[in-house]
Structure formats: structure tokens, C-alpha cells
Design an enzyme around this catalytic site. Structure first.
Site, PDB file in Angstrom:
ATOM      1  N   SER A  19       0.838  -1.214   0.040  1.00 41.17           N
ATOM      2  CA  SER A  19      -0.122  -0.034  -0.132  1.00 41.17           C
ATOM      3  C   SER A  19       0.899   1.209   0.028  1.00 41.17           C
ATOM      4  CB  SER A  19      -0.864  -0.098   1.287  1.00 41.17           C
ATOM      5  OG  SER A  19      -0.108  -0.153   2.286  1.00 41.17           O
ATOM      6  N   GLU A  21       1.420   5.332   0.813  1.00 39.32           N
ATOM      7  CA  GLU A  21       0.980   6.496   1.338  1.00 39.32           C
ATOM      8  C   GLU A  21       1.290   7.962   0.679  1.00 39.32           C
ATOM      9  OE1 GLU A  21       1.004   6.654   5.630  1.00 39.32           O
ATOM     10  OE2 GLU A  21       1.772   8.751   5.719  1.00 39.32           O
ATOM     11  N   ASP A 113      -0.752  14.768  16.361  1.00 42.84           N
ATOM     12  CA  ASP A 113       0.435  15.348  17.112  1.00 42.84           C
ATOM     13  C   ASP A 113      -0.292  16.695  17.909  1.00 42.84           C
ATOM     14  OD1 ASP A 113       2.483  13.976  16.795  1.00 42.84           O
ATOM     15  OD2 ASP A 113       2.934  14.684  14.556  1.00 42.84           O
ATOM     16  N   PHE A 223      13.947  14.345  11.023  1.00 45.50           N
ATOM     17  CA  PHE A 223      12.790  14.041  11.233  1.00 45.50           C
ATOM     18  C   PHE A 223      12.597  12.720  12.460  1.00 45.50           C
ATOM     19  CE2 PHE A 223       8.536  11.748  10.066  1.00 45.50           C
ATOM     20  CZ  PHE A 223       7.752  12.525  10.683  1.00 45.50           C
ATOM     21  N   HIS A 273       3.726  -0.954   3.733  1.00 51.03           N
ATOM     22  CA  HIS A 273       3.074   0.223   3.440  1.00 51.03           C
ATOM     23  C   HIS A 273       4.217   1.221   3.361  1.00 51.03           C
ATOM     24  CE1 HIS A 273      -0.094   3.266   4.013  1.00 51.03           C
ATOM     25  NE2 HIS A 273       0.804   3.918   4.741  1.00 51.03           N
TER      26      HIS A 273
HETATM   27  P1  FAD Z   1      -2.331   7.255  19.995  1.00 49.79           P
HETATM   28  O1  FAD Z   1      -2.211   5.873  19.376  1.00 49.79           O
HETATM   29  O2  FAD Z   1      -3.725   7.587  20.418  1.00 49.79           O
HETATM   30  O3  FAD Z   1      -1.598   7.562  21.277  1.00 49.79           O
HETATM   31  C1  FAD Z   1      -0.116   7.402  20.976  1.00 49.79           C
HETATM   32  C2  FAD Z   1       0.759   6.995  22.307  1.00 49.79           C
HETATM   33  O4  FAD Z   1       0.660   7.937  23.309  1.00 49.79           O
HETATM   34  C3  FAD Z   1       0.163   5.662  22.896  1.00 49.79           C
HETATM   35  O5  FAD Z   1       0.905   4.671  22.354  1.00 49.79           O
HETATM   36  C4  FAD Z   1       0.305   5.810  24.132  1.00 49.79           C
HETATM   37  O6  FAD Z   1       1.257   5.285  24.782  1.00 49.79           O
HETATM   38  C5  FAD Z   1       0.284   7.347  24.351  1.00 49.79           C
HETATM   39  N1  FAD Z   1      -0.740   7.874  25.049  1.00 49.79           N
HETATM   40  C6  FAD Z   1      -2.010   8.471  24.272  1.00 49.79           C
HETATM   41  N2  FAD Z   1      -3.070   8.570  25.151  1.00 49.79           N
HETATM   42  C7  FAD Z   1      -2.577   8.300  26.528  1.00 49.79           C
HETATM   43  C8  FAD Z   1      -3.160   8.397  27.741  1.00 49.79           C
HETATM   44  N3  FAD Z   1      -4.359   8.829  27.780  1.00 49.79           N
HETATM   45  N4  FAD Z   1      -2.196   7.761  28.710  1.00 49.79           N
HETATM   46  C9  FAD Z   1      -1.145   7.074  28.385  1.00 49.79           C
HETATM   47  N5  FAD Z   1      -0.388   7.236  27.240  1.00 49.79           N
HETATM   48  C10 FAD Z   1      -1.200   7.851  26.120  1.00 49.79           C
HETATM   49  N6  FAD Z   1      -0.189  12.556  12.029  1.00 49.79           N
HETATM   50  C11 FAD Z   1      -0.970  13.485  11.449  1.00 49.79           C
HETATM   51  O7  FAD Z   1      -1.072  14.721  12.100  1.00 49.79           O
HETATM   52  N7  FAD Z   1      -1.866  13.145  10.220  1.00 49.79           N
HETATM   53  C12 FAD Z   1      -1.551  11.943   9.795  1.00 49.79           C
HETATM   54  O8  FAD Z   1      -2.288  11.598   8.545  1.00 49.79           O
HETATM   55  C13 FAD Z   1      -0.811  11.057  10.386  1.00 49.79           C
HETATM   56  N8  FAD Z   1      -0.601   9.756   9.770  1.00 49.79           N
HETATM   57  C14 FAD Z   1      -0.005   8.901  10.379  1.00 49.79           C
HETATM   58  C15 FAD Z   1       0.082   7.597   9.875  1.00 49.79           C
HETATM   59  C16 FAD Z   1       1.052   6.514  10.514  1.00 49.79           C
HETATM   60  C17 FAD Z   1       0.915   5.072   9.943  1.00 49.79           C
HETATM   61  C18 FAD Z   1       1.503   6.735  11.660  1.00 49.79           C
HETATM   62  C19 FAD Z   1       2.438   5.688  12.339  1.00 49.79           C
HETATM   63  C20 FAD Z   1       1.587   8.136  12.171  1.00 49.79           C
HETATM   64  C21 FAD Z   1       0.905   9.125  11.537  1.00 49.79           C
HETATM   65  N9  FAD Z   1       0.661  10.336  12.123  1.00 49.79           N
HETATM   66  C22 FAD Z   1      -0.082  11.332  11.397  1.00 49.79           C
HETATM   67  C23 FAD Z   1       1.586  10.891  13.326  1.00 49.79           C
HETATM   68  C24 FAD Z   1       0.442  10.667  14.485  1.00 49.79           C
HETATM   69  O9  FAD Z   1      -0.535  11.538  14.714  1.00 49.79           O
HETATM   70  C25 FAD Z   1       1.399  10.933  15.757  1.00 49.79           C
HETATM   71  O10 FAD Z   1       2.289   9.996  15.941  1.00 49.79           O
HETATM   72  C26 FAD Z   1       0.647  11.037  17.077  1.00 49.79           C
HETATM   73  O11 FAD Z   1       1.753  11.943  18.070  1.00 49.79           O
HETATM   74  C27 FAD Z   1       0.115  10.128  17.721  1.00 49.79           C
HETATM   75  O12 FAD Z   1      -0.984   9.491  17.187  1.00 49.79           O
HETATM   76  P2  FAD Z   1      -1.550   8.296  17.368  1.00 49.79           P
HETATM   77  O13 FAD Z   1      -2.851   8.053  16.670  1.00 49.79           O
HETATM   78  O14 FAD Z   1      -0.362   7.235  17.033  1.00 49.79           O
HETATM   79  O15 FAD Z   1      -1.838   8.233  18.931  1.00 49.79           O
END
Ligand code: FAD
Length: 305
Positions: A19, A21, A113, A223, A273
Site C-alpha cells: 500500500s 501513502e 500530534d 525528522f 506500507h
Molecule cells: P495514539 O495511538 O492515540 O497514542 C500514541 C501513544 O501515546 C500511545 O501509544 C500511548 O502510549 C500514548 N498515550 C496516548 N494517550 C494516552 C493516555 N491517555 N495515557 C497514557 N498514554 C497515552 N499525524 C497526522 O497529523 N496526520 C496523519 O495523517 C498521520 N498519519 C500517520 C500514519 C501512521 C501510519 C503513523 C504511524 C503516524 C501518523 N501520524 C499522522 C502521526 C501521529 O498522529 C502521531 O504519531 C501522534 O503523536 C500520535 O497519534 P496516534 O494515533 O499514534 O496516537
């Protein structure tokens, strides 16, 4: 690393799925480059292509426009990335409805983020979804979608330890995630160890490695330090002295990415991916080396034979 073992396995392309991105373009020039890339990669028949979503929803319209164009003008299946940063639940729900209305069935659900930038403390919107797991739950209750989530082989920089990190992945799976896509990494042992940790925690969805071909080593190194991915010394050595030699840099980059992917194939991985950075060449070359060919190229090859 393993090119000789690989050369004895010409059927490998049948076992591997990819896939791609993309990120939504900011201007006409970037738009043209993205569409050149999409056109070049489309014949490789990826399982899906995903389109990222900017910090704080800053690219919502551009993401939607790009996803729509992929749906309307290509044979590709798009997945829309979504985040829940700085948005109330009803705003996020409206974005989900908008995507669904124009035919999206795949999502990549992320927390996103912090609005103030990577490294600052994350504060969920008071009426919003707090993290990726809650967003997955919202998507799941809106429809039977294919939902990818993030995973971090070197743990997310905000996670105090691997147990917390894996626990978050488990919550995303429990809420309906179909697959995880990893942050990019360059040490396959770290990926393998992470998958083992996840399996021990009862997580059985595919954990698809995110592969970043190194278009620009200096940028990737900067990065990586912000998102907690290790840049091994051997990788820095490979690109040493190539700052002003883009041609050799590209050749080395495709060799490095192919080596990484082929090693993962040897370890039993079948899905990849690619973070394309909206550029086709390196990804196309790596796909070629793992046996993923465009049908046009195959047809031309058999005609010449
Ligand atoms: P989550 O999975 O919700 O949390 C990340 C980590 O933070 C968890 O593993 C956990 O340990 C910790 N955490 C979160 N909440 C809690 C809590 N309440 N208590 C304790 N620990 C906690 N960013 C963008 O802006 N746009 C995008 O399109 C985008 N695409 C991405 C695609 C991929 C495949 C990846 C890997 C990252 C992408 N990101 C993107 C980056 C991502 O948004 C960041 O890494 C962000 O900081 C975390 O988002 P997440 O969904 O992984 O968070």
C-alpha cells in the site's frame, strides 16, 4: 544482506502486497507531482493508497479533495487519514460523514500530534476524542469500515514504556481496528520484537511495516529524532558524502529500502506500507525488486521475449 537468498525465490511477488501513502498537495506544482506519482504507481495495483491529514485538521479540505480525485479518476482504493486533534466530537463525526458520503470505506485513525508541535504536551479537546482508540470507536459505530491505526516499533515518544504503548494498540484493536501500520524504522529486529510483544499481549491484527525510502538523508535524520525513530550508524555511513550527489543518493536509497524489505520478506512479512513522500521512483524500484510489476511492463516483457 540477503540478495542471494532472494534471487532463488522468483515467485516472491505473488506473496507480497503493498500500500502507498501520499500527502495532500499544497499548490499546483505539488498537485502535478502527486498525480505523476499516482499515475506511475497505479499499475502496481496496491491494496489501497492512503492520504494523510494535516496537524489539527489543517488539510481537511485538501485531504478530502485528494481522496475524491483518487476515487473518481483512478482504479485505486483510497483510505482517508483522520485525526482528532483540536476538534470536538461532532466536528470529527461530521468529517467522517463527509468522507463516507463520497464513498470512502477505509480510514487510518490517528490521534494526531499536539497542535503546538511534536514534543509539546498533548491536550485533548474538552469535547473531543482523547486518542486514536476513541476515534476508532467512533468510526466503528459509524459503519463497518476497514480501519488502520498506528503502531510504534520503538514506542511512541509519549509512551513511558512499551507496556503502555502496547496497551494503547490493544485498546485500538478492541475498538475495531483492522490493521496497524508502523512508524518507519530502519532496524528490522526492533520491528520483529515489537510484533512479538503485541502477539504476547493478544493482538493478532496484521502489523504492517511502514517503509520510508530515504529521499533525503538529512531530512530523514532530523525528522527521525523528533518522532523517536533510531537512525543506525550504518545508515548514516551509507549516505555519508552524498549530500550534493542526488543520483548516487537515490541509487543507495533504493538499495537500502530493498534490502530492508527483502529481509522482512525472509522473516515472513507479506504486507508493506510505503511512505512515498509523493515520489514514485524509489518506491517503484523497490516494488520491482520484490516482484511487484506493472501489467504494462509484464506485457512489454513477454512481447519482447
Ligand atoms: P495514539 O495511538 O492515540 O497514542 C500514541 C501513544 O501515546 C500511545 O501509544 C500511548 O502510549 C500514548 N498515550 C496516548 N494517550 C494516552 C493516555 N491517555 N495515557 C497514557 N498514554 C497515552 N499525524 C497526522 O497529523 N496526520 C496523519 O495523517 C498521520 N498519519 C500517520 C500514519 C501512521 C501510519 C503513523 C504511524 C503516524 C501518523 N501520524 C499522522 C502521526 C501521529 O498522529 C502521531 O504519531 C501522534 O503523536 C500520535 O497519534 P496516534 O494515533 O499514534 O496516537
Amino acid at each position: 544482506m540477503n540478495q542471494f537468498r532472494f534471487s532463488r525465490r522468483p515467485d516472491i511477488g505473488d506473496k507480497v502486497r503493498v500500500s502507498f501513502e501520499f500527502f495532500p498537495p499544497k499548490n499546483d506544482e505539488m498537485e502535478a507531482r502527486l498525480w505523476d506519482t499516482v499515475t506511475r504507481l497505479e499499475p502496481l495495483k496496491p491494496k489501497f493508497v492512503s492520504v494523510t491529514y494535516g496537524a489539527g485538521g489543517s488539510t481537511r479540505e485538501r485531504t478530502a479533495r485528494t481522496v475524491k480525485r483518487i476515487l473518481n479518476e483512478t482504479t485505486l482504493t483510497p483510505a482517508a487519514h483522520m485525526t482528532c486533534v483540536d476538534a470536538a466530537r461532532d466536528q470529527v463525526d461530521a468529517v467522517i460523514r463527509e468522507f463516507v458520503d463520497f464513498g470512502v470505506t477505509r480510514f487510518v485513525a490517528l490521534r494526531g500530534d499536539p497542535a503546538a508541535g511534536v514534543g509539546t504536551a498533548y491536550r485533548p479537546h474538552p469535547d473531543g476524542y482523547a486518542n486514536g482508540a476513541e476515534l476508532v470507536g467512533a468510526l466503528k459505530s459509524a459503519g463497518d469500515f476497514d480501519i488502520s491505526v498506528s503502531a510504534y516499533p520503538e514506542k511512541h515518544p509519549e509512551s513511558p514504556d512499551f507496556a503502555t504503548d502496547i496497551d494503547m494498540l490493544k485498546r485500538k484493536v478492541d475498538n475495531g481496528a483492522t490493521r496497524a501500520i508502523t512508524q518507519f524504522f530502519f532496524d528490522n529486529d526492533l520491528y520483529e520484537r515489537y510484533v512479538e510483544r503485541a502477539r504476547r499481549a493478544g493482538i493478532y491484527i496484521p502489523i504492517v511495516p511502514g517503509i520510508l525510502p530515504v529521499h533525503n538523508f538529512t531530512q530523514v535524520a532530523n525528522f527521525s529524532s523528533r518522532c523517536g525513530a533510531l537512525v543506525p550508524a550504518w545508515l548514516a555511513e551509507r549516505f555519508e558524502g552524498l549530500e550534493n550527489d542526488p543520483q548516487t543518493h537515490a541509487l543507495v536509497a533504493s538499495a537500502v529500502a530493498a534490502e530492508q524489505v527483502l529481509d522482512l520478506v525472509e522473516r515472513g512479512v507479506g504486507d508493506f506500507h510505503f511512505y512515498t513522500m509523493n515520489r514514485a521512483d524509489l518506491v517503484f524500484a523497490v516494488c520491482h525488486m520484490i516482484g511487484i510489476r506493472s501489467h504494462e511492463a509484464e506485457a512489454a516483457g513477454s512481447a519482447a521475449a
